[in-house]
Scaffold this active site. Structure first.
Site, short mmCIF file in Angstrom:
data_model
loop_
_atom_site.label_atom_id
_atom_site.label_comp_id
_atom_site.label_asym_id
_atom_site.label_seq_id
_atom_site.Cartn_x
_atom_site.Cartn_y
_atom_site.Cartn_z
N GLU A 143 0.81 -1.21 0.00
CA GLU A 143 0.00 0.00 0.00
C GLU A 143 0.86 1.27 0.00
OE1 GLU A 143 -3.29 0.47 -0.47
OE2 GLU A 143 -2.85 2.60 -0.38
N THR A 166 -6.24 2.51 -5.29
CA THR A 166 -6.02 1.06 -5.17
C THR A 166 -6.81 0.29 -6.21
OG1 THR A 166 -5.53 1.08 -2.79
CG2 THR A 166 -6.43 -0.95 -3.69
C1 GP9 Z 1 -9.21 -0.05 1.31
C2 GP9 Z 1 -7.87 0.09 0.72
C3 GP9 Z 1 -7.49 1.54 0.43
O1 GP9 Z 1 -9.80 -1.32 1.30
O2 GP9 Z 1 -7.56 -0.81 -0.27
O3 GP9 Z 1 -7.72 2.00 -0.86
P1 GP9 Z 1 -7.10 3.39 -1.40
O4 GP9 Z 1 -7.61 4.49 -0.51
O5 GP9 Z 1 -5.61 3.29 -1.30
O6 GP9 Z 1 -7.56 3.52 -2.78
MN MN Z 2 -4.01 2.22 -2.19
#
Ligand code: GP9
Ligand code: MN
Length: 428
Positions: free
Chosen positions: A38, A82
């Site tokens: 992430e 994401t």
């Molecule tokens: C939430 C996570 C965050 O489930 O995958 O997503 P993002 O804010 O990075 O798009």
């Molecule tokens: Mn993300």
């Protein structure tokens, strides 16, 4: 309408890249782990703060002789963040210019995604994420993509302080996931989506193992702490992998999904990187994210090709020895010797090994020099890259907005039936 797919196919067929012969099939039949890091950016690799490496585990992996590492690999996400990364990684289709395609089209559209392709080559497929299943409409989209299993929040431990930000802390998440992975029939394709290194980068004291940076910008300074935590979580996961013996017959793919520090924090980033300024060109280069492929016996090294998230699926399919020449995918094998290295951003900007476009400005990628009036040769090269980028983004949008894959099934591929899947925790 049905015939719209023909213009997409005719463009793709004219522009197909022959994948690498050297790497074709070297991972045939291996388990595949796709680990979503992430908000992890490439600058953090080998980055030091307070005289320490922030991500020692990932750095070691990055320099491992059995790891293919990429140092010019860019995130290409738009508003879907994401979700856009997931869409590109597993479909080689771009996210949409606005919103998230997983949310708007994930339920209803036809896809030919990585899990479905691998399932049809004998793989068990599973996604893991410690947030609620509905976030980014994953619970519906993953059915359209053909995931056999989706382990989300209710499948994992819960307790006081187990969660931070968007879900379960990475160390607990990966530890719990390991128990499920051990039960998957092999070969499997497992995607693990971490979340602790997510804005606003908060972490409880007990899990902090490096001090915050000192830029004075609150949204930036916690980043090294959560990045360190993510790194440690990966370290624990790799230890488990070794202990389980799974490391011997698996390929590991790790990628950062998008920037963690946005272009609104120029001053802080300049300070972090020890630079006097941080301009639009620097911000474009700052969109690099880690991309690594590790497998015992793999001929590794740091590869300098310019590419991005759209290119991952063709790269993996070639490594796995899966035929991929009649599919609707907009990326190309990152290991192919003669690939086009134009990296499209969602807003139409781009980076090539020679030129970088931000808005109406052009820069030399090697030096960052801003170009005034373009020479004839520069104009030709830049126009070609621009055309390519606009064409591919708009064709990809047509595929998603028109649900065009329902009109075309590549030979050898079986259409996914969403009704085959349920991710509910059985309570009987
Ligand atoms: C939430 C996570 C965050 O489930 O995958 O997503 P993002 O804010 O990075 O798009
Ligand atoms: Mn993300």
């Amino acid at each position: 309408k049905a015939s719209d797919i023909n213009s997409v196919l005719s463009y793709l067929n004219k522009n197909r890249t022959t994948p690498s012969v050297t790497y074709s099939g070297v991972a045939k039949g291996k388990n595949v782990f796709v680990i979503h890091l992430e908000s992890l950016q490439q600058f953090i690799i080998d980055f030091k703060w307070d005289n320490q490496e922030v991500t020692p585990v990932l750095n070691k992996l990055y320099h491992n002789q059995n790891t293919l590492s990429f140092d010019n690999f860019f995130n290409q996400v738009g508003q879907g963040k994401t979700a856009d990364a997931e869409m590109m990684l597993e479909n080689s289709l771009f996210g949409l210019p606005e919103g998230s395609a997983m949310v708007s089209d994930g339920t209803s559209n036809t896809f030919q995604a990585a899990p479905a392709i691998l399932d049809q080559h004998g793989y068990t497929t599973a996604a893991f994420h410690g947030d609620v299943p509905s976030f980014w409409n994953r619970d519906n989209t993953y059915k359209s993509w053909g995931y056999d299993y989706y382990f989300s929040k209710s499948y994992f431990s819960s307790g006081k302080n187990y969660d931070v930000g968007y879900g379960l802390k990475d160390k607990i998440f990966l530890k719990d996931s390991a128990q499920y992975i051990e039960q998957l029939p092999q070969p499997f394709y497992a995607k693990l989506i971490t979340v602790t290194n997510h804005y606003p980068y908060t972490l409880d004291k007990a899990n902090q193992s490096i001090s915050q940076t000192d830029t004075g910008d609150d949204t930036v300074d916690g980043y090294v702490q959560t990045a360190r935590y993510l790194d440690q979580a990966i370290g624990e996961f790799l230890d488990w992998l070794k202990a389980s013996g799974l490391d011997k017959n698996s390929m590991l793919v790790l990628y950062g999904d998008h920037y963690g520090i946005s272009g609104n924090h120029k001053k802080a980033v300049a300070k972090l990187l020890n630079k006097s300024t941080f301009n639009d060109f620097d911000n474009a280069q700052f969109q690099k994210v880690p991309f690594m492929i590790y497998m015992p016996g793999l001929k590794g090294g740091i590869n300098h090709t310019y590419g991005g998230e759209i290119d991952v699926l063709p790269t993996l399919l070639n490594l796995l020895g899966i035929k991929n020449n009649n599919t609707v995918q907009f990326g190309s094998d990152l290991l192919a010797p003669n690939r086009n290295q134009t990296v499209a951003f969602r807003n139409g900007d781009f980076v090539t090994p020679d030129y970088t476009k931000v808005g109406s400005s052009y820069y030399l990628t090697k030096t960052g020099e801003k170009l005034g009036k373009l020479t004839a040769a520069q104009k030709t090269a830049i126009d070609a890259a621009s055309n390519r980028v606009t064409t591919e983004l708009s064709l990809s949008d047509r595929v998603i907005n028109g649900d065009l894959l329902r009109f075309y099934t590549p030979s050898g591929f079986k259409k996914v039936d969403k009704k085959d899947f349920s991710y509910k925790l059985s309570t009987a």
